[in-house]
Design a protein around this motif. Structure first.
Motif, short mmCIF file in Angstrom:
data_model
loop_
_atom_site.label_atom_id
_atom_site.label_comp_id
_atom_site.label_asym_id
_atom_site.label_seq_id
_atom_site.Cartn_x
_atom_site.Cartn_y
_atom_site.Cartn_z
N ASP A 307 -33.99 -53.34 86.28
CA ASP A 307 -34.23 -54.38 85.28
C ASP A 307 -34.03 -53.79 83.89
N PRO A 308 -32.77 -53.71 83.41
CA PRO A 308 -32.52 -53.08 82.11
C PRO A 308 -33.22 -53.80 80.96
N ALA A 309 -33.41 -55.11 81.05
CA ALA A 309 -34.09 -55.84 79.98
C ALA A 309 -35.55 -55.41 79.87
N ALA A 310 -36.21 -55.25 81.02
CA ALA A 310 -37.60 -54.81 81.00
C ALA A 310 -37.71 -53.38 80.48
N LEU A 311 -36.77 -52.53 80.89
CA LEU A 311 -36.77 -51.16 80.40
C LEU A 311 -36.52 -51.12 78.90
N ALA A 312 -35.60 -51.93 78.43
CA ALA A 312 -35.32 -51.98 77.00
C ALA A 312 -36.54 -52.47 76.23
N GLY A 313 -37.24 -53.47 76.77
CA GLY A 313 -38.44 -53.95 76.11
C GLY A 313 -39.50 -52.89 75.96
N ALA A 314 -39.70 -52.09 77.00
CA ALA A 314 -40.67 -51.01 76.93
C ALA A 314 -40.23 -49.93 75.95
N LEU A 315 -38.94 -49.61 75.95
CA LEU A 315 -38.43 -48.65 74.97
C LEU A 315 -38.64 -49.15 73.54
N ARG A 316 -38.37 -50.42 73.33
CA ARG A 316 -38.53 -50.99 71.98
C ARG A 316 -39.99 -50.88 71.53
N ARG A 317 -40.92 -51.17 72.45
CA ARG A 317 -42.33 -51.05 72.09
C ARG A 317 -42.68 -49.61 71.73
N TRP A 318 -42.24 -48.66 72.55
CA TRP A 318 -42.53 -47.25 72.29
C TRP A 318 -41.99 -46.83 70.93
N LEU A 319 -40.77 -47.20 70.62
CA LEU A 319 -40.13 -46.75 69.38
C LEU A 319 -40.66 -47.47 68.15
N ALA A 320 -41.14 -48.69 68.31
CA ALA A 320 -41.52 -49.51 67.15
C ALA A 320 -43.02 -49.58 66.89
N GLU A 321 -43.83 -49.12 67.83
CA GLU A 321 -45.28 -49.30 67.69
C GLU A 321 -45.99 -47.94 67.65
N PRO A 322 -46.30 -47.43 66.46
CA PRO A 322 -46.99 -46.14 66.36
C PRO A 322 -48.33 -46.12 67.10
N ASP A 323 -49.05 -47.25 67.08
CA ASP A 323 -50.34 -47.28 67.77
C ASP A 323 -50.18 -47.07 69.27
N LEU A 324 -49.12 -47.66 69.84
CA LEU A 324 -48.86 -47.47 71.26
C LEU A 324 -48.54 -46.01 71.56
N ARG A 325 -47.73 -45.40 70.71
CA ARG A 325 -47.40 -43.98 70.92
C ARG A 325 -48.67 -43.13 70.90
N ARG A 326 -49.55 -43.37 69.94
CA ARG A 326 -50.79 -42.60 69.87
C ARG A 326 -51.64 -42.82 71.10
#
Length: 359
Positions: A307-326
């Motif tokens: 599911d490349p769309a789901a994988l892309a969505g998770a990547l986007r969250r990781w790259l765009a959300e500093p709180d999620l990374r922390r």
């Protein structure tokens, strides 16, 4: 496992010997694999626990042996003494029940299944064994669902992991790492599609793993990268081991694994041992490897396979959300403290071998 089964000392008081049958690429640095690494660490752990290990490396293209490879395995088994405990890698044992079955009453056969082959030959081969060692609970369930094996004969010895210093991580989190042989079931093509969907964000991706197992797939992947304009952002660096692999993990912000199937995923715990969060599919045993931190939080994200769309969505969250990374980094460092080393797997395997001898 009962504690007395773990002792490698037979009833007559002499040293216990176990015979281990391995595929011929067990120590080939050009083709590292989780299965080979597991076998090697298991042998080392059993030896440390007091077993005398006699290795037999069998030539052949396992698990697709030709007549010569089958004959070589038959010769190895025929030469072993009656009653000997024999630990066989599943890639060697599972496709050749006709080689194992004549020795099933004479030898104490134990098969280690890394990746179920899921065909009738495998079922017959495992039926010839006195015990089976699966490398994850997911694999054990899969084997029991597919084959008529007594549940008490199928044991779980999850891979261990070596302690490692925590990776520092970069503020933006854009250093992505994929550690997997570049073959279709590892899903690199899905990963590339997902990366193309987030091409507007800052990231780079290093793909570590053998490039020679499916040259056609690798060639197609390179064309895919070029077509998306990602050839300079996704590097296929080939296999890395030792210090070179350690350096890749140390530089990583996120491990990404797009597998279509996976029995456990040793690279997941190798990343977590360094406090590196994981983005993976929920295929097979990957959720089991990811696990949870002591506070119950997941040290990564799971998406459906293929599911490349789901994988892309998770990547986007990781790259765009500093709180999620922390949050995920904190969870990964918590999970890091709960990981087992290799002595646990060796203890389980030693108990299975001792039980096979006692039986």
């Amino acid at each position: 496992m009962a504690g007395d089964l773990a002792s490698p000392t037979p009833a007559h008081g002499g040293p216990a010997t176990a015979y281990v049958v391995l595929p011929n690429d067990i120590d080939d640095p050009a083709t590292p694999s989780g299965g080979n690494g597991y076998d090697r660490r298991l042998c080392r752990g059993l030896s440390a626990a007091g077993w005398t290990i006699r290795e037999h490396v069998v030539p052949g293209d396992w698990p697709r042996p030709d007549r010569a490879a089958r004959a070589a395995l038959a010769g190895v088994l025929a030469a072993l003494p009656d009653g000997a405990p024999v630990l066989l890698d599943g890639l060697v044992a599972s496709p050749v029940p006709e080689v194992l079955t004549p020795h099933a009453r004479r030898l104490r056969l134990v098969v280690v299944v890394h990746l179920p082959l899921e065909h009738d030959d495998e079922g017959a081969a495992l039926a010839a064994a006195v015990a089976v060692v699966a490398t994850s609970e997911w694999t054990r369930r899969r084997l029991l669902d597919r084959y008529a094996l007594p549940p008490g004969r199928v044991h779980v010895a999850r891979p261990g992991v070596d302690p490692a210093p925590p990776a520092p991580g970069s503020p933006a989190g854009g250093n992505l790492l994929c550690v997997a042989a570049v073959v279709p079931h590892k899903g690199h093509d899905v990963l590339v599609e997902a990366l193309a969907a987030v091409a507007g964000l800052p990231w780079s991706c290093v793909c570590v793993g053998p490039l020679t197992r499916d040259r056609g797939f690798v060639a197609g992947l390179r064309r895919q990268l070029t077509g998306h304009g990602l050839a300079d952002r996704v590097r296929l660096v080939g296999p890395c081991t030792g210090a070179a692999l350690d350096a890749e993990y140390a530089a990583a912000d996120l491990l990404v694994l797009a597998s279509r199937r996976e029995t456990y995923g040793m690279v997941v715990t190798e990343a977590l041992a360094r406090g590196v969060p994981v983005l993976a599919t929920a295929a097979g045993g990957l959720p089991e490897a990811l696990g949870r931190a002591p506070d119950g939080t997941a040290p990564g994200l799971l998406v459906p396979p293929d599911d490349p769309a789901a994988l892309a969505g998770a990547l986007r969250r990781w790259l765009a959300e500093p709180d999620l990374r922390r949050f995920l980094r904190r969870a990964a460092r918590g999970r890091r403290r709960t990981l087992d080393d290799w002595t646990v797997a060796a203890t389980v395997a030693g108990a299975v071998l001792a039980g096979a001898v006692a039986a």
